[in-house]
Enzyme design. Structure first.
Site, mmCIF file in Angstrom:
data_model
loop_
_atom_site.group_PDB
_atom_site.id
_atom_site.type_symbol
_atom_site.label_atom_id
_atom_site.label_comp_id
_atom_site.label_asym_id
_atom_site.label_seq_id
_atom_site.Cartn_x
_atom_site.Cartn_y
_atom_site.Cartn_z
ATOM 1 N N GLU A 41 11.506 71.224 40.373
ATOM 2 C CA GLU A 41 12.786 71.786 40.799
ATOM 3 C C GLU A 41 13.876 70.710 40.867
ATOM 4 O O GLU A 41 13.623 69.588 41.322
ATOM 5 C CB GLU A 41 12.580 72.414 42.176
ATOM 6 C CG GLU A 41 13.816 72.917 42.890
ATOM 7 C CD GLU A 41 13.490 73.421 44.297
ATOM 8 O OE1 GLU A 41 14.326 74.133 44.864
ATOM 9 O OE2 GLU A 41 12.388 73.098 44.819
ATOM 10 N N LYS A 115 17.314 80.427 41.411
ATOM 11 C CA LYS A 115 16.472 80.571 42.598
ATOM 12 C C LYS A 115 17.042 81.657 43.503
ATOM 13 O O LYS A 115 18.230 81.639 43.845
ATOM 14 C CB LYS A 115 16.412 79.239 43.344
ATOM 15 C CG LYS A 115 15.442 79.190 44.504
ATOM 16 C CD LYS A 115 15.368 77.755 45.052
ATOM 17 C CE LYS A 115 14.354 77.606 46.156
ATOM 18 N NZ LYS A 115 14.239 76.199 46.619
ATOM 19 N N CYS A 151 10.241 77.211 43.472
ATOM 20 C CA CYS A 151 9.739 76.833 44.796
ATOM 21 C C CYS A 151 9.655 78.005 45.774
ATOM 22 O O CYS A 151 8.739 78.804 45.719
ATOM 23 C CB CYS A 151 10.588 75.694 45.369
ATOM 24 S SG CYS A 151 9.705 74.718 46.628
ATOM 25 N N LEU A 297 4.773 41.745 64.885
ATOM 26 C CA LEU A 297 3.353 41.936 65.163
ATOM 27 C C LEU A 297 3.118 41.638 66.640
ATOM 28 O O LEU A 297 3.231 40.493 67.074
ATOM 29 C CB LEU A 297 2.498 41.016 64.285
ATOM 30 C CG LEU A 297 2.548 41.276 62.779
ATOM 31 C CD1 LEU A 297 1.655 40.290 62.040
ATOM 32 C CD2 LEU A 297 2.138 42.704 62.446
ATOM 33 N N SER A 298 2.800 42.682 67.387
ATOM 34 C CA SER A 298 2.669 42.556 68.842
ATOM 35 C C SER A 298 1.244 42.341 69.306
ATOM 36 O O SER A 298 1.006 42.088 70.481
ATOM 37 C CB SER A 298 3.211 43.821 69.506
ATOM 38 O OG SER A 298 2.376 44.930 69.200
ATOM 39 N N GLY A 299 0.295 42.464 68.387
ATOM 40 C CA GLY A 299 -1.094 42.484 68.792
ATOM 41 C C GLY A 299 -1.565 43.867 69.176
ATOM 42 O O GLY A 299 -2.690 44.054 69.631
ATOM 43 N N GLY A 300 -0.688 44.872 68.964
ATOM 44 C CA GLY A 300 -1.017 46.259 69.264
ATOM 45 C C GLY A 300 -1.384 47.031 68.018
ATOM 46 O O GLY A 300 -1.192 46.579 66.875
ATOM 47 N N ASP A 302 -0.121 49.860 66.784
ATOM 48 C CA ASP A 302 0.958 50.426 65.971
ATOM 49 C C ASP A 302 1.454 49.434 64.927
ATOM 50 O O ASP A 302 1.598 49.772 63.753
ATOM 51 C CB ASP A 302 2.115 50.869 66.864
ATOM 52 C CG ASP A 302 1.735 51.974 67.815
ATOM 53 O OD1 ASP A 302 0.928 52.831 67.425
ATOM 54 O OD2 ASP A 302 2.235 51.995 68.950
ATOM 55 N N ASN A 379 13.283 45.816 79.151
ATOM 56 C CA ASN A 379 13.940 46.146 77.894
ATOM 57 C C ASN A 379 14.635 44.945 77.273
ATOM 58 O O ASN A 379 14.792 44.863 76.045
ATOM 59 C CB ASN A 379 14.947 47.275 78.109
ATOM 60 C CG ASN A 379 14.280 48.611 78.351
ATOM 61 O OD1 ASN A 379 13.109 48.792 78.057
ATOM 62 N ND2 ASN A 379 15.028 49.558 78.903
ATOM 63 N N LYS A 518 18.148 59.082 72.156
ATOM 64 C CA LYS A 518 17.506 57.905 71.559
ATOM 65 C C LYS A 518 17.121 58.170 70.118
ATOM 66 O O LYS A 518 17.368 57.357 69.217
ATOM 67 C CB LYS A 518 16.249 57.530 72.352
ATOM 68 C CG LYS A 518 16.469 56.694 73.585
ATOM 69 C CD LYS A 518 15.134 56.187 74.104
ATOM 70 C CE LYS A 518 15.309 55.338 75.342
ATOM 71 N NZ LYS A 518 14.025 54.799 75.843
#
Length: 548
Positions: A41, A115, A151, A297-300, A302, A379, A518
């Site tokens: 499409e 369409k 579609c 790189l936080s060591g976590g 994620d 924070n 946020k």
């Protein structure tokens, strides 16, 4: 009839580039090997083109590309071309545009199908740009009556599911008009397990009307949307004839008389998600002009999973990690980050932030005098890290990959202008429980992510002995509530009836709603669930409502 299913990866707005892709694929097909090639499409402009469609010059360029394709077709009189693009209405009425499929042969437009069903739910907004087409019609091409749809036109059969969005069924119109082959040009965005639903739906169409069904899908990623391909050809009995590659470009010639040979070979769900995210990162970088990436790189878990995806997408030489320990960082967080970087083969720099943090605190001593330290100071550490990461991004021209997950983003467990900084939020649609699932997949054969990262309690490490569960429900509980609220749109009573504590449900739902401001400022995130934050969820920021 031999049909070349062209599962291609267009770039939105790159009309010349998309046209070249199609011409090159046509040139690769041997003379006489196929009767027809079919694109996804809106292939010439890429999907979704969004407000590019509001610019007359853009529409003119699409018209020019179509004219060039028509002229090019004279070099291949043996091959018909069914291409998705935009059609201008003759009198400019309404939006003035149609989402259309053009059937071209040897310098001539033989047939055009517009369409009919224009979705406006979730990530779709097609009524913003297009007029709906009139009744679908069949067209006889080389002795075969083609039923061409686009579609959404194939997603509204009343017998397949109880609810439906529209009061017409284009597939039924085509079947009753005598279609002998159904062809659906599609740009169907990926979410987890969607390929199973598509297969069942199109197999239902084929067997209900006793007609072969071709589903020609787009692959690639455009902004937050990922397209998995997995085009399908199903015989008139509803049996699978062909299933094209997942998350990869492919052109395959398939005879409409070929009979089915088996069942759909679906990827494992977590592998499908991994491939989707890898493609999402790779295409976002390529189509935006970035070559390298940086991430904290936080060591976590994620950041570890995000780093693994980035390396899969870009290669280790194009990914750099930064570890930024503070006075609250555990020794293991730093060492685990370095081990992860070693396993992945990426460069990892270390920049301690304690001295920077102390200087900030000294600068704020007077205005903050007499006030207790708390979230503001926590924070502040995240914002220092965000500033350092953005400095790397600016200096080296690397995109900053944000590492927050969907669970955190949902309840605002993240810092604006801190860990939310970045150009692409790779795992922002992965619930925390799925992040763990993906981490274990990466470690299935050997340890890539250090085991301590997976087994230790998750922590932001912004105060002594901090744990995520000091502030949040257990992730199993949180993710189940979020799935019911966000994806299934369950009511308060339905969520509670599923076994959840009413007070926890109230807190989760209210916190999700309060943190809309946020998410409005978050980096674009890759969509892998049926309801992601971003363009598919448009909630007000200022307002007052409650579901309980």
């Amino acid at each position: 009839m031999k049909i070349a299913v062209a599962q291609l990866n267009p770039t939105v707005g790159d009309i010349r580039g998309n046209l070249s892709i199609l011409m090159n694929e046509i040139n690769r097909i041997p003379a006489g090997a196929a009767d027809l090639i079919v694109t996804p499409e809106l292939f010439l402009c890429g999907y979704p083109p969004r407000d590019l469609l509001n610019f007359p010059w853009f529409i003119d360029k699409l018209q020019d590309a179509l004219s060039e394709l028509i002229q090019f077709s004279t070099t291949r009189p043996d091959l018909g071309i069914l291409v998705g693009t935009v059609r201008k209405s003759k009198n400019g009425a309404g939006k003035g545009l149609y989402n259309s499929a053009f059937l071209i042969e040897n310098g001539t437009i033989l047939f055009t199908q517009d369409k009919q069903l224009l979705p406006t739910y979730d990530v779709f907004d097609e009524y913003r740009y297009f007029n709906p087409g009139s009744r679908s019609k069949v067209y006889e091409f080389r002795g075969v009556k083609l039923g061409i749809s686009i579609c959404e036109d194939a997603w509204n059969d009343y017998d397949f599911e109880k609810t439906h969005e529209y009061d017409i069924n284009p597939i039924e119109q085509l079947a009753k008009a005598g279609a002998e082959i159904m062809i659906n040009l599609s740009a169907s965005p990926y979410h987890r397990d969607k390929e199973i639903n598509r297969y069942k739906r199109f197999a239902f169409h084929a067997s209900k009307w006793s007609v072969p069904f071709y589903f020609v899908a787009q692959i690639g990623a455009n902004d937050e949307l990922i397209f998995d391909g997995q085009s399908l050809v199903i015989d008139k009995e509803g049996e699978l004839v062909a299933n094209l590659a997942p998350f990869d470009q492919e052109v395959r010639i398939i005879n409409s008389k070929q009979e089915g040979f088996g069942k759909l070979e679906s990827l494992h769900s977590i592998e499908s998600i991994r491939l989707a995210l890898v493609l999402g990162v790779k295409d976002y970088m390529r189509k935006s002009g970035f070559k390298t990436a940086v991430l904290g790189l936080s060591g976590g878990i994620d950041s570890a999973v995000t780093a693994c995806i980035a390396v899969d997408a870009l290669g280790a030489e194009n990914v750099r990690g930064i570890t930024m320990p503070s006075m609250y960082s555990s020794e293991g967080s730093v060492s685990d980050s370095l081990v992860l970087a070693e396993h992945l083969g990426i460069q990892c720099d270390s920049i301690p932030i304690k001295n920077i943090y102390d200087e900030f605190v000294r600068s704020l001593e007077v205005p903050f005098a007499g006030l207790d330290a708390g979230v503001t100071e926590e924070n502040l550490q995240a914002r220092i890290r965000g500033t350092l990461l953005m400095s790397y991004s600016n200096k080296f021209g690397s995109i900053l990959l944000t590492t927050g997950n969907k669970s955190e983003l949902a309840v605002g467990y993240c810092t604006l202008y801190g860990d939310m900084n970045g150009g692409l939020a790779v795992i922002s649609d992965l619930p925390k429980t799925t992040v763990y699932e993906l981490a274990k997949w990466y470690n299935r054969d050997r340890e890539i992510i250090p085991s301590d990262i997976i087994t230790k309690p998750p922590s932001a490490e912004l105060r002594p002995d901090q744990k995520d569960q000091d502030s949040l429900p257990d992730y199993d509980v949180l993710d189940d509530i979020l799935e019911m609220y966000l994806e299934r749109r369950c009511s308060f009573s339905e969520i509670v009836a599923n076994g959840h504590d009413p007070d926890i449900v109230k807190w989760v739902v209210r916190t999700v709603d309060l943190n809309e401001y946020k998410r409005k400022q978050a980096a674009p995130g890759l969509r892998v669930t049926s309801k992601a934050f971003g363009s598919g969820r448009r909630m007000p920021i200022a307002g007052k409502w409650t579901m309980s």
